[in-house]
Scaffold this motif. Structure first.
Motif, PDB file in Angstrom:
ATOM      1  N   ARG A   2      64.908  74.147  37.899  1.00 48.57           N
ATOM      2  CA  ARG A   2      64.010  74.636  39.244  1.00 48.57           C
ATOM      3  C   ARG A   2      64.776  74.002  40.293  1.00 48.57           C
ATOM      4  N   PRO A   3      65.459  74.921  41.262  1.00 56.61           N
ATOM      5  CA  PRO A   3      66.112  75.048  42.301  1.00 56.61           C
ATOM      6  C   PRO A   3      65.502  73.839  43.488  1.00 56.61           C
ATOM      7  N   HIS A   4      65.974  73.163  44.117  1.00 56.65           N
ATOM      8  CA  HIS A   4      65.291  72.615  45.654  1.00 56.65           C
ATOM      9  C   HIS A   4      65.213  73.538  46.421  1.00 56.65           C
ATOM     10  N   VAL A 122      55.690  79.546  40.291  1.00 58.51           N
ATOM     11  CA  VAL A 122      56.620  78.265  39.499  1.00 58.51           C
ATOM     12  C   VAL A 122      57.255  78.996  38.544  1.00 58.51           C
ATOM     13  N   GLU A 123      56.572  79.550  38.010  1.00 53.58           N
ATOM     14  CA  GLU A 123      57.301  80.982  36.715  1.00 53.58           C
ATOM     15  C   GLU A 123      58.382  81.480  37.557  1.00 53.58           C
ATOM     16  N   ALA A 124      58.520  82.272  38.865  1.00 55.03           N
ATOM     17  CA  ALA A 124      59.524  82.452  39.530  1.00 55.03           C
ATOM     18  C   ALA A 124      60.762  82.028  40.220  1.00 55.03           C
ATOM     19  N   LEU A 125      60.133  80.689  40.496  1.00 60.45           N
ATOM     20  CA  LEU A 125      61.276  79.727  41.454  1.00 60.45           C
ATOM     21  C   LEU A 125      61.836  79.113  39.809  1.00 60.45           C
ATOM     22  N   GLU A 126      61.859  79.130  38.752  1.00 65.74           N
ATOM     23  CA  GLU A 126      62.063  78.545  37.333  1.00 65.74           C
ATOM     24  C   GLU A 126      63.021  79.910  36.865  1.00 65.74           C
ATOM     25  N   ILE A 127      62.902  80.828  37.275  1.00 64.19           N
ATOM     26  CA  ILE A 127      63.347  81.694  36.291  1.00 64.19           C
ATOM     27  C   ILE A 127      64.639  82.077  37.682  1.00 64.19           C
ATOM     28  N   LEU A 128      64.440  81.577  39.134  1.00 63.56           N
ATOM     29  CA  LEU A 128      65.946  82.248  39.363  1.00 63.56           C
ATOM     30  C   LEU A 128      66.153  80.939  38.995  1.00 63.56           C
ATOM     31  N   GLY A 129      65.860  79.762  39.223  1.00 66.16           N
ATOM     32  CA  GLY A 129      67.186  78.588  39.081  1.00 66.16           C
ATOM     33  C   GLY A 129      67.306  78.467  37.651  1.00 66.16           C
ATOM     34  N   ARG A 130      67.354  79.121  36.631  1.00 64.03           N
ATOM     35  CA  ARG A 130      67.817  79.687  35.250  1.00 64.03           C
ATOM     36  C   ARG A 130      68.585  80.855  35.632  1.00 64.03           C
ATOM     37  N   GLY A 152      53.374  71.846  44.113  1.00 67.14           N
ATOM     38  CA  GLY A 152      54.053  70.791  44.691  1.00 67.14           C
ATOM     39  C   GLY A 152      55.794  71.643  44.790  1.00 67.14           C
ATOM     40  N   LEU A 153      55.258  72.252  44.872  1.00 60.73           N
ATOM     41  CA  LEU A 153      56.573  72.900  45.241  1.00 60.73           C
ATOM     42  C   LEU A 153      57.916  73.063  45.546  1.00 60.73           C
ATOM     43  N   VAL A 154      57.527  72.253  47.184  1.00 57.52           N
ATOM     44  CA  VAL A 154      58.457  71.972  48.032  1.00 57.52           C
ATOM     45  C   VAL A 154      59.277  70.887  48.607  1.00 57.52           C
ATOM     46  N   ASP A 155      60.268  70.919  48.452  1.00 58.96           N
ATOM     47  CA  ASP A 155      61.182  69.337  48.398  1.00 58.96           C
ATOM     48  C   ASP A 155      61.976  68.745  49.875  1.00 58.96           C
ATOM     49  N   GLU A 156      61.688  69.984  50.176  1.00 59.06           N
ATOM     50  CA  GLU A 156      62.275  68.945  52.277  1.00 59.06           C
ATOM     51  C   GLU A 156      61.795  70.198  52.877  1.00 59.06           C
ATOM     52  N   LEU A 157      61.232  69.773  54.156  1.00 55.09           N
ATOM     53  CA  LEU A 157      60.835  69.950  54.746  1.00 55.09           C
ATOM     54  C   LEU A 157      61.189  69.878  56.884  1.00 55.09           C
TER      55      LEU A 157
END
Ligand SMILES: NC(=O)c1ccc[n+]([C@@H]2O[C@H](COP(=O)([O-])OP(=O)(O)OC[C@H]3O[C@@H](n4cnc5c(N)ncnc54)[C@H](OP(=O)(O)O)[C@@H]3O)[C@@H](O)[C@H]2O)c1
Length: 205
Positions: A2-4, A122-130, A152-157
């Motif tokens: 998953r991307p940042h 969640v799936e969309a971000l996983e695919i973009l990461g792949r 829970g997908l945001v790492d930085e704000l």
């Protein structure tokens, strides 16, 4: 992987994301910090900009720019070609769901389909990461951002706080308690303040 995921939001002192003049030059200058691979936005953010997209210069795609991915489960966005030509992004990608209404037969817009009646974020971000995305920057008025907080997908704000009180509307964080680790503060002319935080995963408090 998953991307940042980083979200930068322009807010008023009372936490609203619209109803005031955003310092757009500063907002986008600061946003270059992340050099994102994907700009992730929602259909309503795009629809609010349709007139501006139509009248802006269209120099053509920027080959080294990020990909613009738009969550659009109801296929409301029509300005794909204008967005692609704006000179900010290398290409555009429509994020659709199984039940997204039929698209025009001649549509040349790239699509990624996840979820049943709504895009599965969640799936969309996983695919973009792949597909190689390492950094995704969210550009949202709040609705998409809150949906990303939900899973829970945001790492930085980063909040670009404007010295104005709007008085009514929905706050960017409505319904969410976040565990934040300060990562930097900067004060600009005119009283605009940039606040950066890392978001600790829930459960690690
Ligand atoms: N202050 C800022 O930094 C900033 C930044 C950008 C935009 N804006 C302003 O904010 C306004 C638009 O923002 P907004 O918050 O209304 O909309 P938005 O951020 O564009 O988010 C709406 C999108 O999120 C999708 N969405 C919401 N919950 C979802 C979920 N659980 N699963 C999947 N998709 C979900 C919606 O899906 P559906 O397609 O299914 O409805 C819709 O496509 C405009 O006025 C714009 O100018 C402000």
């Amino acid at each position: 992987m998953r991307p940042h995921v980083v979200a930068q939001v322009a807010v008023s002192l009372d936490g609203m994301t619209s109803g005031f003049d955003v310092d757009l030059a500063r907002f986008y200058a600061l946003a270059t910090l992340w050099q994102e691979d994907v700009t992730l936005t929602g259909a309503d953010t795009i629809l609010a900009q349709e007139d501006a997209v139509r009248s802006a210069p269209h120099p053509g795609p920027r080959p080294d720019g990020p990909l613009l991915a738009v969550v659009d489960s109801r296929a409301r966005v029509r300005s794909w070609e204008g967005l692609r030509q704006l000179g900010y992004w290398s290409d555009v990608l429509a994020l659709y769901a199984d039940q997204t209404p039929a698209r025009p037969a001649d549509s040349a817009t790239r699509e990624l389909v996840t979820g049943y009646d709504r895009v599965d974020l969640v799936e969309a971000l996983e695919i973009l990461g792949r597909r190689g995305a390492r950094v995704v920057r969210v550009d949202s008025g709040g609705e998409l951002l809150r949906a990303l907080f939900d899973v829970g997908l945001v790492d930085e704000l980063a909040l670009l706080v404007h010295p104005v009180v709007v008085g009514s509307g929905r706050r960017w964080s409505d319904g969410h308690a976040l565990d934040l680790e300060p990562a930097g503060t900067e004060v600009f002319e005119g009283g605009v303040v940039w606040l950066r935080y890392c978001i600790r995963p829930s459960g690690l408090r």
